[in-house]
Structure formats: C-alpha cells, structure tokens
Design a protein around this motif. Structure first.
Motif, PDB file in Angstrom:
ATOM      1  N   ARG A 149     106.295  44.473 102.039  1.00  0.00           N
ATOM      2  CA  ARG A 149     107.416  45.149 102.697  1.00  0.00           C
ATOM      3  C   ARG A 149     108.248  45.950 101.692  1.00  0.00           C
ATOM      4  O   ARG A 149     108.746  45.381 100.717  1.00  0.00           O
ATOM      5  CB  ARG A 149     108.295  44.132 103.424  1.00  0.00           C
ATOM      6  N   PRO A 150     108.423  47.248 101.913  1.00  0.00           N
ATOM      7  CA  PRO A 150     109.160  48.090 100.966  1.00  0.00           C
ATOM      8  C   PRO A 150     110.586  47.613 100.705  1.00  0.00           C
ATOM      9  O   PRO A 150     111.056  47.643  99.566  1.00  0.00           O
ATOM     10  CB  PRO A 150     109.152  49.470 101.638  1.00  0.00           C
ATOM     11  N   ARG A 151     111.291  47.190 101.760  1.00  0.00           N
ATOM     12  CA  ARG A 151     112.667  46.727 101.552  1.00  0.00           C
ATOM     13  C   ARG A 151     112.722  45.514 100.641  1.00  0.00           C
ATOM     14  O   ARG A 151     113.633  45.374  99.823  1.00  0.00           O
ATOM     15  CB  ARG A 151     113.317  46.379 102.898  1.00  0.00           C
ATOM     16  N   ARG A 152     111.757  44.637 100.804  1.00  0.00           N
ATOM     17  CA  ARG A 152     111.699  43.434  99.967  1.00  0.00           C
ATOM     18  C   ARG A 152     111.434  43.818  98.508  1.00  0.00           C
ATOM     19  O   ARG A 152     112.021  43.247  97.585  1.00  0.00           O
ATOM     20  CB  ARG A 152     110.613  42.508 100.510  1.00  0.00           C
ATOM     21  N   TRP A 153     110.567  44.777  98.306  1.00  0.00           N
ATOM     22  CA  TRP A 153     110.299  45.275  96.963  1.00  0.00           C
ATOM     23  C   TRP A 153     111.571  45.840  96.329  1.00  0.00           C
ATOM     24  O   TRP A 153     111.896  45.536  95.185  1.00  0.00           O
ATOM     25  CB  TRP A 153     109.213  46.349  97.004  1.00  0.00           C
ATOM     26  N   LEU A 154     112.273  46.647  97.100  1.00  0.00           N
ATOM     27  CA  LEU A 154     113.465  47.306  96.568  1.00  0.00           C
ATOM     28  C   LEU A 154     114.542  46.294  96.198  1.00  0.00           C
ATOM     29  O   LEU A 154     115.131  46.363  95.108  1.00  0.00           O
ATOM     30  CB  LEU A 154     114.018  48.304  97.594  1.00  0.00           C
ATOM     31  N   SER A 155     114.809  45.338  97.073  1.00  0.00           N
ATOM     32  CA  SER A 155     115.856  44.344  96.797  1.00  0.00           C
ATOM     33  C   SER A 155     115.460  43.451  95.628  1.00  0.00           C
ATOM     34  O   SER A 155     116.308  43.094  94.799  1.00  0.00           O
ATOM     35  CB  SER A 155     116.154  43.515  98.044  1.00  0.00           C
ATOM     36  N   THR A 156     114.166  43.087  95.544  1.00  0.00           N
ATOM     37  CA  THR A 156     113.708  42.250  94.442  1.00  0.00           C
ATOM     38  C   THR A 156     113.783  43.010  93.118  1.00  0.00           C
ATOM     39  O   THR A 156     114.187  42.466  92.088  1.00  0.00           O
ATOM     40  CB  THR A 156     112.274  41.751  94.688  1.00  0.00           C
ATOM     41  N   ARG A 190     115.839  45.498  92.370  1.00  0.00           N
ATOM     42  CA  ARG A 190     117.250  45.645  91.995  1.00  0.00           C
ATOM     43  C   ARG A 190     117.832  44.345  91.451  1.00  0.00           C
ATOM     44  O   ARG A 190     118.770  44.361  90.651  1.00  0.00           O
ATOM     45  CB  ARG A 190     118.065  46.110  93.201  1.00  0.00           C
ATOM     46  N   PRO A 204     114.644  37.922  97.399  1.00  0.00           N
ATOM     47  CA  PRO A 204     115.904  37.903  98.169  1.00  0.00           C
ATOM     48  C   PRO A 204     116.393  36.515  98.547  1.00  0.00           C
ATOM     49  O   PRO A 204     117.587  36.231  98.486  1.00  0.00           O
ATOM     50  CB  PRO A 204     115.556  38.734  99.410  1.00  0.00           C
TER      51      PRO A 204
END
Length: 255
Positions: free
Chosen positions: A176-183, A185, A191
C-alpha cells in the motif's frame, strides 16, 4: 516485524509486557524479511560475548533466550525481560537445551527503570533489539554502564533511522503506497508501532553512547553498506580523563 505479523490498529506500550510481543518477535520465522540479518547479528553477539570465558553476563530485554541460552553453556547468565511470556519461553528453551538452572537466571525487569543489580555485577551486558523500545534510551544505557564490572563490555544495537534499507525488504511494509509513505517518513517505523518504537541515526546512536559514559570499541552493521538495517556497537565504560596539574587541588602550604 513483518507486515504479515503487524496489526492494523495502533499498538500500545503494553504489547511488550502483556505477552503479545512474543508473537510479533519471530526473528527466525521463514517469512521474516530480516531473518538472515537477525542470524548474522546473533552470531556476532555470541562471538563477542564468548570472547570472555566464564563471564557474568546480563542479557537485558533478552526475550525468548536466543542469546542467553547458548551463552549459559559456558557463562553465568542473567536474562532480564519485562514479559512473563518471554521468560516462560526462555525457560522452555533452556530446558530443551539442557542448560542447568544454576547457570541461567530469569528475572522480570523493566529496562525503563533503574536495574535491580548492584554496580559492577556483570562482565558483559547485552542489549539487542531493546533501545528502540525505550522512551529514554540514554538513561537505560547509563544503568547498563553502572552494572558493568571494570573492563566490562556492553553489546548494544539500534535500528537505523535512514529508511533506505526498506527498499531491500519491501515485504516488511507491504504494497500500500500510503503505508510506504508513512513508514518512510517515520524512519522505518511501521504505522501501528509509531509512538512506542523509535529508530535512531548513526549520529544519534553515537551521541547516546557518549552521553551515557561509554566509548565504542568496535562496530558492526547489518544490511546494505549505504543504509544498514541495524548498527551494533561493542562498548566499554569511558574512563574520566585525569585532571591536569593545574586543575588538581594544591598541596598544603603551596599557596
């Protein structure tokens, strides 16, 4: 911790003490993306600790005994952990390995608090996969230094805050792209672990060790040379520099 094992909801700090972390921490599982790195780090920890035969060893946050049990064959080992479930698993592993109870003590200890051991009690202290779980790692390192005997060694690691290591282990995060981004950051922290796990840069790691009165004798890294997953330091207590003649108290009658 792989994405397969991670829960969707945020976790609280009680995960480390209520027994459930034992199901998350599976370093030798075939589906663990860091299995080979865990094995390499374990080999080094055992080698460093075994370099001092017949030592008194503290394995702080030692979990199910991956390090403590094999060391107890030739050392007197204390495994300290906050989880009763981890201690139960360590006891079972010791029994299966034929380790005498006199050579392995199992103690429930919260590494966030002052350690319940006298100063200078151990020739070696091991803190593997522990610092990232502590809100004040420097305070814990000071306690580890306190319980080290003169000329003792501390073996301690942390997880690298530079998230480039994630690129080599995509299954850690999932798709999941959002999970990648939050991880990304969060410096490689998933998360659901945000707030109870903190990764450190190499500079932060070195600063914590220095602030705790420790000096690095040797270092190891696990993963990509550019951005390793883990950084391991072999440390000794830093000896205060002797005062210069002008800083010392004057002899009687010298003034």
């Amino acid at each position: 911790m792989s994405a397969v094992l991670a829960q969707k909801e945020s976790l609280s700090r009680t995960v480390f003490s209520d027994g459930s972390y034992a199901d998350h921490f599976r370093p030798d599982a075939p589906d663990n993306p860091f299995r080979n790195l865990y094995a390499a780090k374990r080999r080094d920890l055992l080698r460093f600790a075994d370099s001092r035969p017949g030592s008194r060893v503290l394995d702080l946050g030692g979990g199910p005994g991956r390090i403590a049990v094999p060391l107890a064959r030739s050392h007197t080992v204390t495994l300290a952990d906050i989880s009763d479930e981890m201690l139960t698993r360590a006891a079972r592993a010791a029994e299966e390995a034929g380790v005498p109870a006199r050579d392995l003590s199992l103690v429930r200890v919260d590494a966030r608090e002052p350690l319940p051991f006298p100063s200078g009690s151990f020739d070696s202290v091991i803190a593997a996969d522990l610092l990232v779980h502590l809100p004040d790692p420097t305070a814990a390192l000071r306690e580890m230094r306190r319980v080290l005997a003169p000329n003792g060694q501390l073996l301690v690691d942390t997880t690298n805050r530079n998230p480039l290591w994630m690129l080599r282990h995509p299954s850690y995060v999932g798709r999941r792209p959002r999970r990648w981004l939050s991880t990304w950051r969060a410096g490689g922290v998933l998360p659901e672990w945000t707030g109870i796990v903190i990764h450190h840069s190499r500079a932060q790691f070195h600063r914590m060790l220095e602030d705790a009165g420790l000096r690095i004798v040797e270092e190891r890294a696990y993963g990509s040379p550019l951005a390793p997953k883990w950084m391991l330091a072999v440390c000794a207590a830093r000896v205060p520099e002797a005062a210069s003649p002008r800083d010392r108290d004057p002899l009687p009658g010298s003034r």
